[in-house]
Design a protein around this motif. Structure first.
Motif, mmCIF file in Angstrom:
data_model
loop_
_atom_site.group_PDB
_atom_site.id
_atom_site.type_symbol
_atom_site.label_atom_id
_atom_site.label_comp_id
_atom_site.label_asym_id
_atom_site.label_seq_id
_atom_site.Cartn_x
_atom_site.Cartn_y
_atom_site.Cartn_z
ATOM 1 N N VAL A 62 -3.335 -9.723 -33.292
ATOM 2 C CA VAL A 62 -2.644 -10.907 -33.281
ATOM 3 C C VAL A 62 -3.570 -11.901 -33.818
ATOM 4 C CG1 VAL A 62 -1.530 -12.763 -32.099
ATOM 5 C CG2 VAL A 62 -0.823 -10.378 -31.786
ATOM 6 N N THR A 82 -4.880 -11.334 -37.570
ATOM 7 C CA THR A 82 -3.782 -11.360 -38.590
ATOM 8 C C THR A 82 -3.190 -13.000 -38.727
ATOM 9 O OG1 THR A 82 -3.077 -9.111 -38.059
ATOM 10 C CG2 THR A 82 -1.541 -10.648 -39.125
ATOM 11 N N TYR A 83 -3.345 -13.645 -37.732
ATOM 12 C CA TYR A 83 -2.418 -14.847 -37.670
ATOM 13 C C TYR A 83 -3.479 -15.953 -37.572
ATOM 14 C CZ TYR A 83 1.610 -11.932 -37.131
ATOM 15 O OH TYR A 83 2.633 -11.045 -37.432
ATOM 16 N N LEU A 121 -5.286 -16.639 -34.817
ATOM 17 C CA LEU A 121 -5.366 -17.172 -33.718
ATOM 18 C C LEU A 121 -6.410 -17.085 -32.741
ATOM 19 C CD1 LEU A 121 -1.428 -16.498 -33.050
ATOM 20 C CD2 LEU A 121 -2.408 -18.591 -33.837
ATOM 21 N N ASN A 134 2.451 -6.328 -42.382
ATOM 22 C CA ASN A 134 2.270 -8.124 -42.859
ATOM 23 C C ASN A 134 1.924 -8.084 -44.129
ATOM 24 O OD1 ASN A 134 2.538 -10.117 -40.194
ATOM 25 N ND2 ASN A 134 1.319 -8.223 -39.417
ATOM 26 N N GLN A 190 4.463 -8.876 -47.075
ATOM 27 C CA GLN A 190 4.855 -10.381 -46.978
ATOM 28 C C GLN A 190 6.351 -10.783 -47.050
ATOM 29 O OE1 GLN A 190 2.191 -12.270 -50.004
ATOM 30 N NE2 GLN A 190 0.798 -12.467 -48.627
ATOM 31 N N GLY A 234 7.647 -9.871 -41.083
ATOM 32 C CA GLY A 234 6.459 -10.215 -40.569
ATOM 33 C C GLY A 234 6.799 -10.830 -39.125
ATOM 34 N N VAL A 235 8.058 -11.282 -38.994
ATOM 35 C CA VAL A 235 8.270 -11.828 -37.494
ATOM 36 C C VAL A 235 8.447 -10.875 -36.324
ATOM 37 C CG1 VAL A 235 10.186 -13.105 -36.475
ATOM 38 C CG2 VAL A 235 9.270 -13.931 -38.438
ATOM 39 N N PHE A 286 5.141 -8.923 -35.375
ATOM 40 C CA PHE A 286 4.681 -9.739 -34.583
ATOM 41 C C PHE A 286 5.217 -9.649 -33.089
ATOM 42 C CE2 PHE A 286 4.446 -13.559 -31.581
ATOM 43 C CZ PHE A 286 3.104 -13.704 -31.617
#
Length: 443
Positions: free
Chosen positions: A137, A140-141, A143, A287, A290, A295-296, A299
């Motif tokens: 996570v 990828t994002y 965070l 991911n 795109q 993508g959601v 996650f």
């Protein structure tokens, strides 16, 4: 003593066991509390059908090439079916968890060594998988890794706290979600090349570096720890048939599906020096496409899917330690879960392959000794001895052979060698000592 038979007079205050159900840490599961076949299938199918299994499939294909890796996946899973199926069937008959069964084999005090070791290893697996969640996570994002790891860990503790019912519920969501998204990844990635190219994929940069023995060890070691403590799950089955069907749903079905998703994707894309624990996995692939909704979903999938394996591992760890410490599963789940989160924040998941090698050496002998005791020696259902020496000697012999194979004969399977030798040693030592005892007996 069971809480249902303890005390009289005023009713005990409401607690988690009253609300969520008894977990039977210290006694066999009564038939009235056993769960349905569907529930047991969800518990087991939701365990190995995970992204980590797909990563393992990718590693096998990178190291062995696709066709040889497929053989290792199939053979390894069939071995796991026989191993876990036999252990699970024994547990279904007795209704006992692993710690209770181990106390009959290793002694009323000796069992704590075997159960404590496996429970600690499973806590390590909880930390590994929680760390993988946070790392994927975060990378990828963009965070914070520690924050995402803590969020994941707390979520997984919550699932485990519900108990075996929680494992059923997370499997109910995780299994179909993995199947659908895995199919999307396989179809999309395979569409970029041909079946022949996938089948003839020779390995990373065209070089196969992993022997069949090592490949089998990787497949077996992925779930050998949880497979050895399968009694924690299969004690809830109503019949032996239900127990075997539930095991079959995991090995080979779910575990093989997960490995094939990663293996086919890796062979299809043929990325040089691919890193399955980085971005070169099904989560990273989804991911990269795109597509907003995908993508959601990816996650949510990551947290739900790895939440399944983490909650199973934490359940095993908490069940084992609750028996050793005379505590309750749910309390130990919270305590051990917090410990696991702290360990995960230190990136312990990065030692994944080394972890598998360790498990392949020290765990299979334990399960094989239990099988010999249950199906060959058929010793009494109880033991008054605090420590039974022979099982520990057999375990040490099997583990020693495993270490020798690991470093001196890497072309062989460490897991198979250690387990088979331990079983043979236990049989030989048992009959040899029985013979000497007979010779010493008065006429």
């Amino acid at each position: 003593m069971s809480k249902h038979s303890a005390g009289s007079g005023a009713a005990a205050p409401a607690d988690a066991d009253h609300v969520l159900g008894e977990e039977y840490e210290h006694e066999p599961v009564p038939m009235a509390a056993r769960r349905s076949l569907f529930s047991m299938v969800m518990v087991w199918a939701g365990f190995p059908m995970i992204i980590t299994g797909a990563m393992t499939g990718s590693l096998l294909v990178l190291g062995m090439g696709f066709s040889r890796a497929l053989v290792a996946m199939i053979v390894g899973n069939l071995i796991m079916l026989a191993y876990v199926g036999a252990l699970g069937l024994s547990a279904t008959r007795s209704g006992m968890n692993f710690a209770l069964i181990a106390s009959r084999v290793f002694g009323t005090k000796g069992y704590a060594l075997a159960s404590g070791l496996l429970s600690t290893l499973l806590l390590g697996w909880f930390a590994v998988q929680t760390g993988i969640t946070g790392a994927l996570v975060a990378s990828t994002y963009g965070l914070n890794y520690v924050a995402m790891t803590i969020v994941a860990g707390l979520l997984y503790i919550g699932i485990t706290f519900v108990g075996v019912r929680g494992l059923h519920l997370i499997g109910l969501v995780s299994v179909p979600l993995f199947f659908v998204l895995g199919l999307v990844v396989v179809v999309h990635s395979a569409g970029t090349t041909s079946f022949e190219a996938i089948w003839t994929y020779a390995g990373n940069n065209g070089v196969a570096t992993m022997s069949m023995g090592v490949g089998l060890t990787v497949v077996i070691a992925l779930f050998i720890d949880a497979g050895t403590v399968t009694a924690d799950f299969n004690r809830w089955s109503k019949t032996g048939t239900h127990s075997l069907i539930a095991t079959f749903s995991a090995f080979p079905v779910s575990n093989l599906v997960a490995m094939l998703v990663g293996g086919i994707m890796t062979a299809a894309l043929a990325v040089p020096n691919a890193n399955p624990f980085g971005a070169d996995n099904m989560f990273g692939y989804m991911n990269k496409l795109q597509i907003g909704w995908l993508g959601v979903l990816a996650f949510l999938f990551l947290y739900i899917n790895l939440g399944s394996v983490c909650s199973h591992c934490l359940y095993n760890a908490a069940t084992g330690w609750s028996r050793i410490l005379r505590s309750k599963m749910r309390l130990m789940a919270v305590i051990l879960g917090l410990v696991g989160i702290a360990i995960a924040a230190g990136n312990v998941w990065a030692f994944f392959i080394q972890w598998l090698s360790l498990l392949g050496i020290i765990v299979p002998p334990i399960g094989m000794i239990l099988l010999v005791e249950a199906y060959v020696l058929k010793h009494g259902s109880t033991t008054q001895k605090e420590w039974r020496t022979l099982p520990f000697v057999s375990w040490a012999i099997g583990a020693a052979v495993g270490f020798i194979v690991e470093f001196q004969a890497p072309q062989l399977s460490t897991a198979i060698s250690a387990g088979v030798v331990a079983a043979i040693a236990h049989l030989v030592l048992t009959y040899a000592t029985a013979g000497r005892a007979a010779d010493r007996a008065p006429a």
